[in-house]
Design a protein around this motif. Structure first.
Motif, short mmCIF file in Angstrom:
data_model
loop_
_atom_site.label_atom_id
_atom_site.label_comp_id
_atom_site.label_asym_id
_atom_site.label_seq_id
_atom_site.Cartn_x
_atom_site.Cartn_y
_atom_site.Cartn_z
N LEU A 90 0.83 -1.20 0.00
CA LEU A 90 0.00 0.00 0.00
C LEU A 90 0.87 1.25 0.00
O LEU A 90 1.99 1.24 0.50
N ASP A 91 0.33 2.33 -0.54
CA ASP A 91 0.96 3.65 -0.47
C ASP A 91 0.05 4.53 0.38
O ASP A 91 -1.09 4.81 0.00
N ALA A 92 0.56 4.96 1.54
CA ALA A 92 -0.26 5.75 2.47
C ALA A 92 -0.39 7.20 2.04
O ALA A 92 -1.25 7.92 2.56
N GLY A 93 0.46 7.67 1.14
CA GLY A 93 0.35 9.03 0.66
C GLY A 93 0.59 10.09 1.72
O GLY A 93 0.15 11.23 1.57
N GLY A 94 1.28 9.72 2.81
CA GLY A 94 1.52 10.68 3.88
C GLY A 94 0.37 10.83 4.85
O GLY A 94 0.35 11.77 5.65
N ALA A 95 -0.60 9.92 4.81
CA ALA A 95 -1.73 9.97 5.74
C ALA A 95 -1.24 9.80 7.17
O ALA A 95 -0.16 9.25 7.41
N PRO A 96 -2.01 10.27 8.16
CA PRO A 96 -1.63 10.01 9.55
C PRO A 96 -1.32 8.53 9.76
O PRO A 96 -2.03 7.66 9.24
#
Length: 354
Positions: A90-96
């Motif tokens: 997965l790529d969290a995209g900088g989410a918390p």
């Protein structure tokens, strides 16, 4: 000396629900969508209830700063990069970090339920609180769990035999289901201590054991304000665990090993979640019965001098949690001062004594 040195005397008690509401409101005021703010609050307040203040509401201040700087993207969408029968990336995209951790562990649980085990790596994550929190999510689903994560900063843990750091102080956590006993939880940083515990010691005026780490001259220090780098726990053994942590959550998850990290990579965290479905190997009821028998046998061991009883890993935190739910979280004096200041900066009054 124990690494659990940041357990100072209680200065004030705050009901769990009141602290959860305050933390949710601060995170929401800082720009986090309300449902995600509530999730972050649950993670941080649960850490405090278990006595793990290094990963509790004191994180509100750096979390808010990371949102202001753009390092954390409060409403980022978590994307699936690839998925196979037992794995996902997965790529969290900088989410918390708590948001991507919840998604990552739930995906691992779902994969385990479809087969026997699920392994999920998360790229581009952020700090997710105590690793034990996410391992216990899998335990509740009848799984054995493993969780690790790389740190987002530069190297801060010395390589064994070196004067130069090579590792971030990431966690390694296992959680094992039980029946009438508490689940067994082994959650540890690869350094001698979580750096957050050093900060707690500094904030509450405590000294630290001399073997925690070194000052800028490379000398052991008992002053938490002078500590620059941490020693690996148990010398070469901790360093070995650290290499495993960096490989899984750094290299495998695509977050870069700390020793190779450049300023462009700072803040990027890799997360790894493994869920192993017990029922794929034997009935869960039989497994937890055997776990209870094992835990009972450990409890029956003769305590060493200075100990009232023998506990299994994670049990002290379970006992603190039970006390916190009954009497409120017992915070060391001064620990909540910067948290209250951050709250007021966002228009949220702490009202600890209301």
């Amino acid at each position: 000396m124990s690494a659990d040195f940041a357990q100072a005397a209680v200065g004030q008690r705050v009901p769990v629900d009141r602290m959860r509401v305050f933390t949710t409101n601060v995170m929401h005021a800082a720009g986090v969508p309300e449902d995600r703010a509530a999730l972050i609050a649950d993670v941080l307040v649960e850490a405090d209830a278990r006595g793990v203040f290094s990963h509790g509401v004191t994180r509100v201040t750096p979390y808010a700063a990371e949102i202001r700087s753009g390092l954390v993207v409060p409403d980022a969408t978590i994307r699936t990069l690839q998925e196979r029968p037992a794995t996902a990336a997965l790529d969290a995209g900088g989410a918390p970090g708590a948001v991507s951790a919840q998604v990552g562990m739930q995906r691992a649980i779902n994969l385990a339920n479809e087969g026997a085990a699920g392994l999920v790596c998360v790229h581009n994550g952020r700090h997710f609180g105590p690793a034990a929190h996410w391992a216990l999510q899998a335990v509740e689903a009848g799984c054995v769990a493993f969780v690790t994560s790389s740190g987002g900063g530069a190297s801060g843990v010395l390589a064994f035999g070196s004067r130069t750091p090579a590792l971030t102080n990431g966690p390694i956590a296992w959680a094992l289901p039980a029946g009438r006993n508490f689940p067994v939880v082994a959650d540890m940083a690869v350094g001698f201590s979580a750096l957050g515990k050093v900060r707690v010691a500094a904030a509450t005026g405590q000294s630290i054991p001399a073997d925690v780490g070194v000052d800028a001259e490379g000398n052991p220090t008992t002053d938490p304000n002078q500590l620059v780098w941490l020693n690996p726990f148990a010398g070469p053994k901790g360093f070995g665990f650290g290499i495993v942590m960096e490989t899984l959550s750094g290299i495998l998850a695509g977050a870069t090993a700390a020793v190779n990290r450049t300023p462009d990579h700072l803040g990027t965290v890799g997360q790894v979640f493994l869920a192993i479905r017990v029922e794929a190997f034997r009935p869960l009821a039989e497994f937890v019965a055997d776990m209870d028998e094992t835990i009972d046998a450990i409890h029956a061991l003769r305590p060493a001098e200075g100990f009232d009883r023998v506990l299994v890993p994670g049990e002290p935190e379970w006992l603190r949690r039970a006390d916190a739910l009954e009497r409120g979280i017992g915070y060391p004096s001064g620990l909540l001062d910067p948290v209250a200041e951050t709250g007021r900066a966002y228009g949220v009054e702490p009202e600890w004594d209301a």
